[in-house]
Scaffold this motif. Structure first.
Motif, PDB file in Angstrom:
ATOM      1  N   ALA A 231       6.295  -7.410 101.828  1.00 16.74           N
ATOM      2  CA  ALA A 231       6.251  -8.129 100.547  1.00 16.74           C
ATOM      3  C   ALA A 231       4.880  -8.011  99.911  1.00 16.74           C
ATOM      4  CB  ALA A 231       6.619  -9.596 100.766  1.00 16.74           C
ATOM      5  N   VAL A 232       3.841  -7.974 100.729  1.00 19.40           N
ATOM      6  CA  VAL A 232       2.479  -7.872 100.197  1.00 19.40           C
ATOM      7  C   VAL A 232       2.258  -6.502  99.561  1.00 19.40           C
ATOM      8  CG1 VAL A 232       0.037  -7.939 100.851  1.00 19.40           C
ATOM      9  CG2 VAL A 232       1.641  -9.541 101.879  1.00 19.40           C
ATOM     10  N   GLU A 233       2.845  -5.498 100.154  1.00 20.40           N
ATOM     11  CA  GLU A 233       2.683  -4.150  99.590  1.00 20.40           C
ATOM     12  C   GLU A 233       3.337  -4.049  98.210  1.00 20.40           C
ATOM     13  OE1 GLU A 233       4.410  -1.761 102.622  1.00 20.40           O
ATOM     14  OE2 GLU A 233       2.729  -2.044 104.004  1.00 20.40           O
ATOM     15  N   LYS A 234       4.373  -4.826  98.017  1.00 19.42           N
ATOM     16  CA  LYS A 234       5.077  -4.755  96.731  1.00 19.42           C
ATOM     17  C   LYS A 234       4.405  -5.599  95.655  1.00 19.42           C
ATOM     18  CE  LYS A 234       9.585  -4.022  98.853  1.00 19.42           C
ATOM     19  NZ  LYS A 234      10.842  -4.665  99.253  1.00 19.42           N
ATOM     20  N   LYS A 235       3.578  -6.509  96.084  1.00 18.18           N
ATOM     21  CA  LYS A 235       2.967  -7.449  95.126  1.00 18.18           C
ATOM     22  C   LYS A 235       1.459  -7.268  95.193  1.00 18.18           C
ATOM     23  CE  LYS A 235       3.767 -11.252  92.569  1.00 18.18           C
ATOM     24  NZ  LYS A 235       4.830 -11.406  91.564  1.00 18.18           N
ATOM     25  N   VAL A 236       0.862  -6.908  94.076  1.00 16.63           N
ATOM     26  CA  VAL A 236      -0.580  -6.675  94.074  1.00 16.63           C
ATOM     27  C   VAL A 236      -1.330  -8.000  94.092  1.00 16.63           C
ATOM     28  CG1 VAL A 236      -2.507  -5.684  92.780  1.00 16.63           C
ATOM     29  CG2 VAL A 236      -0.313  -4.494  92.874  1.00 16.63           C
ATOM     30  N   VAL A 237      -0.901  -8.897  93.230  1.00 11.69           N
ATOM     31  CA  VAL A 237      -1.577 -10.189  93.134  1.00 11.69           C
ATOM     32  C   VAL A 237      -0.549 -11.227  92.686  1.00 11.69           C
ATOM     33  CG1 VAL A 237      -2.274  -9.959  90.719  1.00 11.69           C
ATOM     34  CG2 VAL A 237      -3.703 -11.288  92.272  1.00 11.69           C
ATOM     35  N   GLY A 238      -0.825 -12.456  93.021  1.00 14.54           N
ATOM     36  CA  GLY A 238       0.117 -13.528  92.656  1.00 14.54           C
ATOM     37  C   GLY A 238       0.730 -14.131  93.910  1.00 14.54           C
ATOM     38  N   SER A 239       1.982 -14.537  93.795  1.00 14.68           N
ATOM     39  CA  SER A 239       2.627 -15.144  94.967  1.00 14.68           C
ATOM     40  C   SER A 239       4.024 -14.574  95.137  1.00 14.68           C
ATOM     41  CB  SER A 239       2.701 -16.666  94.802  1.00 14.68           C
ATOM     42  OG  SER A 239       3.515 -16.990  93.714  1.00 14.68           O
ATOM     43  N   THR A 240       4.441 -14.522  96.341  1.00 15.36           N
ATOM     44  CA  THR A 240       5.785 -14.052  96.664  1.00 15.36           C
ATOM     45  C   THR A 240       6.233 -14.755  97.938  1.00 15.36           C
ATOM     46  OG1 THR A 240       7.141 -12.090  97.068  1.00 15.36           O
ATOM     47  CG2 THR A 240       4.931 -12.075  97.996  1.00 15.36           C
ATOM     48  N   ARG A 241       7.438 -14.511  98.325  1.00 17.23           N
ATOM     49  CA  ARG A 241       7.957 -15.138  99.550  1.00 17.23           C
ATOM     50  C   ARG A 241       8.596 -14.076 100.415  1.00 17.23           C
ATOM     51  NH1 ARG A 241       9.024 -20.998  99.325  1.00 17.23           N
ATOM     52  NH2 ARG A 241       8.219 -21.811  97.359  1.00 17.23           N
ATOM     53  N   ASP A 242       8.548 -14.299 101.709  1.00 18.93           N
ATOM     54  CA  ASP A 242       9.286 -13.446 102.619  1.00 18.93           C
ATOM     55  C   ASP A 242       9.730 -14.264 103.822  1.00 18.93           C
ATOM     56  OD1 ASP A 242       7.103 -13.805 104.239  1.00 18.93           O
ATOM     57  OD2 ASP A 242       6.712 -11.685 104.590  1.00 18.93           O
ATOM     58  N   ILE A 243      10.437 -13.620 104.706  1.00 14.59           N
ATOM     59  CA  ILE A 243      10.897 -14.287 105.932  1.00 14.59           C
ATOM     60  C   ILE A 243      10.444 -13.461 107.119  1.00 14.59           C
ATOM     61  CG2 ILE A 243      12.921 -14.982 107.266  1.00 14.59           C
ATOM     62  CD1 ILE A 243      14.350 -15.500 104.629  1.00 14.59           C
ATOM     63  N   GLN A 244       9.725 -14.118 108.026  1.00 17.23           N
ATOM     64  CA  GLN A 244       9.313 -13.431 109.251  1.00 17.23           C
ATOM     65  C   GLN A 244       9.678 -14.310 110.440  1.00 17.23           C
ATOM     66  OE1 GLN A 244       5.493 -11.471 109.367  1.00 17.23           O
ATOM     67  NE2 GLN A 244       5.203 -12.003 111.519  1.00 17.23           N
ATOM     68  N   ASP A 245      10.290 -13.698 111.403  1.00 19.18           N
ATOM     69  CA  ASP A 245      10.749 -14.417 112.601  1.00 19.18           C
ATOM     70  C   ASP A 245      11.592 -15.636 112.221  1.00 19.18           C
ATOM     71  OD1 ASP A 245       9.351 -12.576 114.092  1.00 19.18           O
ATOM     72  OD2 ASP A 245       7.534 -13.806 114.160  1.00 19.18           O
ATOM     73  N   GLY A 246      12.382 -15.491 111.171  1.00 19.59           N
ATOM     74  CA  GLY A 246      13.282 -16.573 110.765  1.00 19.59           C
ATOM     75  C   GLY A 246      12.600 -17.678 109.999  1.00 19.59           C
ATOM     76  N   GLN A 247      11.319 -17.496 109.731  1.00 15.19           N
ATOM     77  CA  GLN A 247      10.599 -18.544 108.993  1.00 15.19           C
ATOM     78  C   GLN A 247      10.271 -18.049 107.589  1.00 15.19           C
ATOM     79  OE1 GLN A 247       7.282 -19.533 111.737  1.00 15.19           O
ATOM     80  NE2 GLN A 247       8.063 -21.600 111.550  1.00 15.19           N
ATOM     81  N   GLU A 248      10.616 -18.874 106.596  1.00 12.32           N
ATOM     82  CA  GLU A 248      10.274 -18.505 105.235  1.00 12.32           C
ATOM     83  C   GLU A 248       8.794 -18.749 105.006  1.00 12.32           C
ATOM     84  OE1 GLU A 248      12.442 -20.556 102.224  1.00 12.32           O
ATOM     85  OE2 GLU A 248      11.500 -19.425 100.593  1.00 12.32           O
ATOM     86  N   ARG A 249       8.161 -17.771 104.381  1.00 13.84           N
ATOM     87  CA  ARG A 249       6.718 -17.888 104.154  1.00 13.84           C
ATOM     88  C   ARG A 249       6.400 -17.708 102.678  1.00 13.84           C
ATOM     89  NH1 ARG A 249       3.713 -13.765 107.988  1.00 13.84           N
ATOM     90  NH2 ARG A 249       4.621 -12.316 106.465  1.00 13.84           N
ATOM     91  N   LEU A 250       5.426 -18.466 102.238  1.00 11.83           N
ATOM     92  CA  LEU A 250       4.913 -18.291 100.885  1.00 11.83           C
ATOM     93  C   LEU A 250       3.644 -17.446 101.005  1.00 11.83           C
ATOM     94  CD1 LEU A 250       4.827 -19.083  97.839  1.00 11.83           C
ATOM     95  CD2 LEU A 250       3.418 -21.021  98.526  1.00 11.83           C
ATOM     96  N   LEU A 251       3.612 -16.316 100.305  1.00 10.44           N
ATOM     97  CA  LEU A 251       2.467 -15.413 100.378  1.00 10.44           C
ATOM     98  C   LEU A 251       1.694 -15.511  99.066  1.00 10.44           C
ATOM     99  CD1 LEU A 251       4.410 -12.378 101.845  1.00 10.44           C
ATOM    100  CD2 LEU A 251       3.066 -14.041 103.112  1.00 10.44           C
ATOM    101  N   LEU A 252       0.437 -15.882  99.168  1.00 10.90           N
ATOM    102  CA  LEU A 252      -0.422 -16.019  97.990  1.00 10.90           C
ATOM    103  C   LEU A 252      -1.456 -14.900  98.056  1.00 10.90           C
ATOM    104  CD1 LEU A 252      -0.799 -19.832  98.517  1.00 10.90           C
ATOM    105  CD2 LEU A 252       0.496 -18.790  96.676  1.00 10.90           C
TER     106      LEU A 252
END
Lengths: 293, 581
Positions: B241-262
């Motif tokens: 998800a980080v590779e797809k988003k240069v800056v800002g915020s996005t979300r993904d799921i890792q090990d079944g946990q939803e994460r907010l990526l800033l």
């Protein structure tokens, strides 16, 4: 509504009970007990032990486990004491066969789960993939284009496994096999075979001969505590390094899963890292090549 | 609505008040919950995210500042390079040593000529040859950029120096210097401890277990709290998800946990700082708030019930007391009173109630007194009813005797009449002695003797013990009068015998008036004491009622009569002591 004061008192009581039980009392709740593991090691010092402990700590942090580190002194007494302390399991690393047997027997008597870091048939154990190490060394030698091989061995079941692994690839080349104490390099540079040292001691002896100027020959060996300058200076072409950090980490992880109810059928084998001058400074090898950093 | 009013009207005030207060409290709570909770919940989540975002931006600023400081230090080191850097006598080398010593984050300085030869280093020797140095990225980039920017390397193990290895970030800068009268270019290298950056970032926590890490523009990790584990393959950081988003915020799921990526970018290096916050921790705050609010709400409802019950009790308790007092009054107890305290309205009602009771008591007393007066008036009236009959008859007799020339008899009759009236007046006293009553009878008999001649005989017998007893006056004479009027047989040869006997028992005073006259028919005897005004026997009835009015129902007249045999009338009254009058 015959007894309004009774209703009033009961409601007040319920309200304050709710507030106390759910809003005030939980402010400092008892933390849920995390599993407690004893990590017993042969001595406290040394990079290997230190790395195992670091790996164990990293796993404990991630998996919410508690660890107590102790140096093995009196295995039977230690296991009995650990049992009384309510610990959930013991992880041990020892090179002393007597200690190993005593720990296993004591833990068996106390019915305490015990995980060994090292060569063991126990499915709960974690150790290095010795057979694959032999394969790795042999494959590296073949990849380098060598056709003559000298397999330098040492005592122990691990070395036998490595030898089997190396032999699985080099058998057709009819390699010379020597115990490390018998290694006396006397071949001319142009005729030197590729020395494959199947153990840390054997590697140390071969390196010692190189340092002493007893000729130059290709050396593929093993090292528990890699000295980067051996590769930088060209004394060795490749060194296989165990991953004590990984061993410690995986040992705690496996024990954590075991006490959670997972049943393992086979020991966990951890591959050696293959370090050459070309990949010496790669980030993935920093832990192996520069564990002191 | 009407049905509700009827139903509500059948409930007690306390229940109505309780239900009313409780409903109001619950309605307010529900309104607050419905209007405030969703907003608060969303605000909490936004706040948690915003806090994480601010933390990431603050960390970016901190790292940028840290890198700027390092860059400034490198610029300072570059500015120290003299025209003849190879000259051992120039002080710049000591100054570089001093700079290194002052800043514990700096590992080494080294200055290289454009051919890659080392002109100076603070490590005590360079292991690599000039050719190898020229191939190093930090050297190439510094030369390429010609001082336009500072090069920041990725973390690496510095193998340049002979003396040691270190995990560093290398900063390099193009430098121009004079040598032999010509401008030359070189590269200043400054190695900075990697830990100075990783320690800074690994200490950052987003919420409870969130973290930050740095990646370079190529997506290679610079720092990460679990970098060792990642490098050993023991942990995986999913950076898709980080590779797809240069800056800002996005979300993904890792090990079944939803994460907010800033994601934010560092100005100096274009490295990207990624903050990882776990959604469950953000939600946990919200859930904690919801739980706390729910418990507080339930507690508030119970407090509301308690308050409503207390208020209903406080308001209705005085009313209940008033109701109890009214019930007492209903049961005839007029001597109760309400405490005039509590609420103003209740005080007012209590005061009115007490005033009303007081007024009722006054009225009751007034009624009793008026009844008493009325009774006395009735008595007087009854007594007065006797006089006209007798007086008429007597006067008629006196007139007749005067007409007949029987002056002596007339005089005697008048004398008796005078005595008769004297006793009947008795100075207005209702009670007289038996002796006086008998005297009254005697006077009456005297008068009647003159009138009737020898047609009757009257014997008066007073028990000695009863003579001074007190009796209602004028009760015997009407009985005697009645006997004279009705018991004399017109055709009988024998005179009528009347015997008046007064006697007393321990508790009662009795008069017996017997005659041997014609008697009273049985059918008339039954209604004799209830004769209507104007009917015969009115005298007996008057006497009977006077005795009962004065002394109560158990007393009065008893009449025993047998036709052609005679009649006995017994007057019964309580024995009243003389001093009681």
């Amino acid at each position: 509504m015959k007894k309004p004061w009774r209703l009033c008192a009961v409601c007040l009581l319920i309200a304050f009970a709710l507030i106390w039980l759910f809003l005030i009392a939980p402010i400092s709740p008892d933390a849920p007990r995390s599993p407690l593991f004893y990590v017993l090691t042969q001595g406290d010092n040394g990079l290997l032990i230190s790395q195992i402990k670091q790996g164990a700590r990293a796993a404990a942090d991630r998996l919410h486990a508690s660890l107590i580190f102790e140096s093995i002194q009196h295995p039977e007494e230690q296991i009995a004491r650990i049992q009384r302390s309510g610990a959930d399991g013991v992880i041990f690393f020892t090179t002393d066969t007597q200690n190993e047997q005593a720990l296993l027997a004591a833990s068996d008597a106390q019915k305490l789960p015990i995980l060994q870091i090292g060569h063991s048939q126990s499915p709960l154990s974690v150790w290095c993939d010795e057979y694959q190490a032999g394969v790795q060394l042999a494959q590296a030698a073949l990849d380098a284009g060598h056709t003559r091989f000298l397999l330098l061995t040492e005592d122990g079941a691990s070395t036998r496994d490595r030898l089997d692994g190396a032999f699985s690839l080099l058998e057709s080349y009819q390699p010379e096999i020597l115990p490390y104490s018998s290694f006396t390099p006397a071949f001319a540079d142009g005729d030197a075979p590729c020395v494959i040292a199947l153990g840390a001691l054997a590697t140390a002896q071969a390196l010692s001969a190189r340092y002493d100027g007893d000729g130059a020959w290709p050396l593929l060996g093993m090292s528990i505590q890699l000295h980067y300058n051996v590769l930088e200076d060209g004394y060795a072409d490749l060194l296989l390094c165990p991953a004590p950090f990984s061993l410690g980490f995986l040992a705690v992880s496996r024990m954590r899963e075991h006490v959670s109810g997972t049943h393992f059928k086979q020991p966990l084998l951890v591959p050696y890292a293959s370090i050459t001058l070309d990949n010496l400074y790669e980030a993935k090898h920093i832990t192996f090549a520069f564990p002191f950093l | 609505m009407i049905r509700f009013r009827r139903r509500a009207g059948s409930l007690s005030l306390r229940v109505l008040l309780f239900a009313g207060f409780l409903s109001s409290i619950v309605l307010v709570l529900v309104f607050i919950t419905a209007s405030w909770l969703p907003q608060m919940s969303a605000a909490l989540e936004d706040n948690a995210i915003e806090r994480s975002r601010e933390m990431v931006l603050q960390t970016v600023n901190t790292v940028d500042t840290h890198l700027s400081n390092l860059e400034n230090t490198l610029h300072l080191a570059c500015s120290l390079v003299p025209n003849e850097p190879a000259d051992d006598q120039t002080p710049w080398r000591q100054m570089l040593h001093a700079l290194k010593k002052d800043n514990h984050n700096i590992v080494e300085f080294a200055f290289f000529a454009s051919d890659g030869s080392c002109l100076f280093d603070t490590a005590g020797g360079v292991r690599l040859g000039s050719d190898a140095v020229r191939q190093k990225e930090w050297f190439v980039k510094a030369q390429e950029w010609e001082g336009a920017a500072t090069y920041f390397s990725r973390p690496h193990v510095q193998s340049l120096f002979s003396s040691h290895r270190a995990h560093v970030i290398t900063l390099s800068q193009h430098v121009e210097y004079m040598h032999d009268g010509q401008v030359h270019s070189g590269v200043m290298l400054m190695d900075v401890r990697y830990a100075s950056l990783s320690d800074l970032l690994n200490a950052v926590r987003l919420n409870t277990s969130g973290y930050v890490y740095l990646v370079d523009p190529q997506g290679e990790l610079i720092t990460h709290p679990q970098l060792s584990l990642i490098q050993l393959g023991l942990f995986n950081e999913d950076m898709t998800a980080v590779e797809k988003k240069v800056v800002g915020s996005t979300r993904d799921i890792q090990d079944g946990q939803e994460r907010l990526l800033l994601i934010a970018t560092l100005n100096k290096t274009r490295w990207r700082l990624v903050g990882v916050a776990y959604a469950n921790e953000i939600l946990r705050m919200e859930q904690t708030m919801l739980f706390t609010f729910s418990i507080a709400l339930i507690a508030a409802v119970f407090l509301g019930i308690a308050t409503a019950a207390a208020i209903a009790y406080i308001v209705t308790h005085p009313i209940k007391k008033l109701e109890a007092r009214i019930n007492d009054v209903e049961c005839g107890n007029l001597f109760v009173s309400m405490n005039e305290d509590g609420f103003e309205e209740i005080r007012s009602v209590s005061k009115s109630f007490n005033l009303m009771l007081s007024r009722i008591r006054q009225l009751m007393q007034q009624v009793v007194e008026e009844q008493e007066k009325k009774r006395l008036h009735e008595l007087n009236a009854l007594q007065a009813q006797i006089n006209p009959h007798f007086l008429y008859n007597t006067l008629d007799s006196i007139i007749w005797m005067e007409e007949q020339g029987q002056s002596q008899e007339a005089i005697a009759m008048v004398g008796a009449l005078a005595k008769l009236f004297r006793i009947s007046i008795s100075k207005g006293r209702p009670l007289i002695t038996v002796e006086e009553e008998m005297e009254h009878v005697r006077n009456y008999v005297i008068i009647q003797k003159i009138r009737f001649g020898n047609r009757f005989e009257c014997e008066i017998d007073v028990q000695e013990d009863a003579a001074q007893a007190t009796t209602l006056k004028l009760i015997v004479q009407p009985i005697v009068e009645n006997a004279l009027n009705h018991a004399i047989d017109q055709y009988a040869d024998q005179p009528l015998h009347i015997r008046v006997h007064a006697f007393a028992t321990e508790d009662e005073l009795l008069f017996s008036i017997e005659d041997d006259g014609v008697g009273i028919p049985a059918e008339r005897l039954a209604s004799l004491l209830h004769a209507a005004p104007g009917a015969s026997g009115i005298g007996l009835k008057n006497v009977h009622e006077r005795i009962r009015l004065t002394f109560g129902a158990p007393f009065g007249l008893e009449i025993h009569s047998e036709e052609d045999v005679g009649t006995t009338v017994i007057l019964r009254q309580p024995r009243v002591r003389r001093d009681a009058t």
